[in-house]
Motif scaffolding. Structure first.
Motif, PDB file in Angstrom:
ATOM      1  N   ILE A   7       0.823  -0.955   0.483  1.00 34.14           N
ATOM      2  CA  ILE A   7      -0.200   0.030   0.228  1.00 34.14           C
ATOM      3  C   ILE A   7       0.928   1.194   0.221  1.00 34.14           C
ATOM      4  CG2 ILE A   7      -1.773   1.311   1.087  1.00 34.14           C
ATOM      5  CD1 ILE A   7      -2.548  -1.402   2.198  1.00 34.14           C
ATOM      6  N   ASP A  11      -2.344   5.379  -2.076  1.00 36.30           N
ATOM      7  CA  ASP A  11      -3.629   4.495  -2.221  1.00 36.30           C
ATOM      8  C   ASP A  11      -4.040   4.992  -0.761  1.00 36.30           C
ATOM      9  OD1 ASP A  11      -2.881   2.867  -3.616  1.00 36.30           O
ATOM     10  OD2 ASP A  11      -1.696   1.609  -2.675  1.00 36.30           O
ATOM     11  N   ARG A  12      -3.095   6.016   0.002  1.00 35.50           N
ATOM     12  CA  ARG A  12      -4.271   6.682   1.351  1.00 35.50           C
ATOM     13  C   ARG A  12      -4.380   7.296   0.842  1.00 35.50           C
ATOM     14  NH1 ARG A  12      -2.740   2.596   5.393  1.00 35.50           N
ATOM     15  NH2 ARG A  12      -0.530   1.601   5.201  1.00 35.50           N
ATOM     16  N   THR A  15      -8.460   6.790  -0.086  1.00 35.30           N
ATOM     17  CA  THR A  15      -9.198   6.070   0.824  1.00 35.30           C
ATOM     18  C   THR A  15      -9.351   7.118   1.308  1.00 35.30           C
ATOM     19  OG1 THR A  15      -7.914   3.796   0.944  1.00 35.30           O
ATOM     20  CG2 THR A  15      -9.047   4.814   2.493  1.00 35.30           C
ATOM     21  N   THR A  66      -6.974  -0.636   3.780  1.00 34.66           N
ATOM     22  CA  THR A  66      -6.815   0.918   4.077  1.00 34.66           C
ATOM     23  C   THR A  66      -7.577   1.223   4.717  1.00 34.66           C
ATOM     24  OG1 THR A  66      -7.883   1.231   1.423  1.00 34.66           O
ATOM     25  CG2 THR A  66      -5.687   1.368   1.615  1.00 34.66           C
TER      26      THR A  66
END
Length: 128
Positions: A7, A11-12, A15, A66
């Motif tokens: 991750i 990606d975070r 999210t 996540t």
């Protein structure tokens, strides 16, 4: 089940954008979406965040990771539930909330990619 791909910070960020977009659309706290509350609007808002992330191409296992879930079953169920809500266009007007959340996410995404591109251009200019 853990995702095979590591991750990334990006990606975070995606999210976070999906969670905030859902919280704006449903009028709930983003911390509640990331929590374990299963109450009406919060649960559907969380499922909307799952749906947005899946539509953006993120694998179920990564969505679960996540968002702090133990397995990918919750995102799968949430995605299917939102698909049903949109297909039937029902459930106390939640379909309109899903559309609002998607619009917020797209707005966030455009701004994020614009800033990201600007940074890359500045890096290239400073390299020479």
């Amino acid at each position: 089940m853990k995702s095979k791909r590591k991750i990334t910070e990006e990606d975070r960020t995606y999210t976070k954008m999906a969670v905030v977009a859902a919280s704006f659309a449903y009028g709930v706290n983003d911390y509640d979406i990331l929590g374990d509350t299963k109450a009406g609007r919060v649960g559907v808002a969380r499922q909307t965040a799952y749906w947005i992330l899946r539509k953006s191409g993120m694998p179920y296992t990564m969505i679960a990771e996540t968002m702090g879930k133990k397995c990918h079953g919750s995102p799968i169920h949430g995605y299917k539930n939102i698909e049903n809500i949109l297909e039937l266009d029902m459930r106390n007007g939640y379909a309109s909330c899903v559309r609002k959340a998607l619009k917020h996410y797209k707005d966030f995404y455009k701004k994020y990619t614009k800033v990201k591109m600007k940074r890359k251009i500045e890096e290239l200019e400073n390299a020479f």
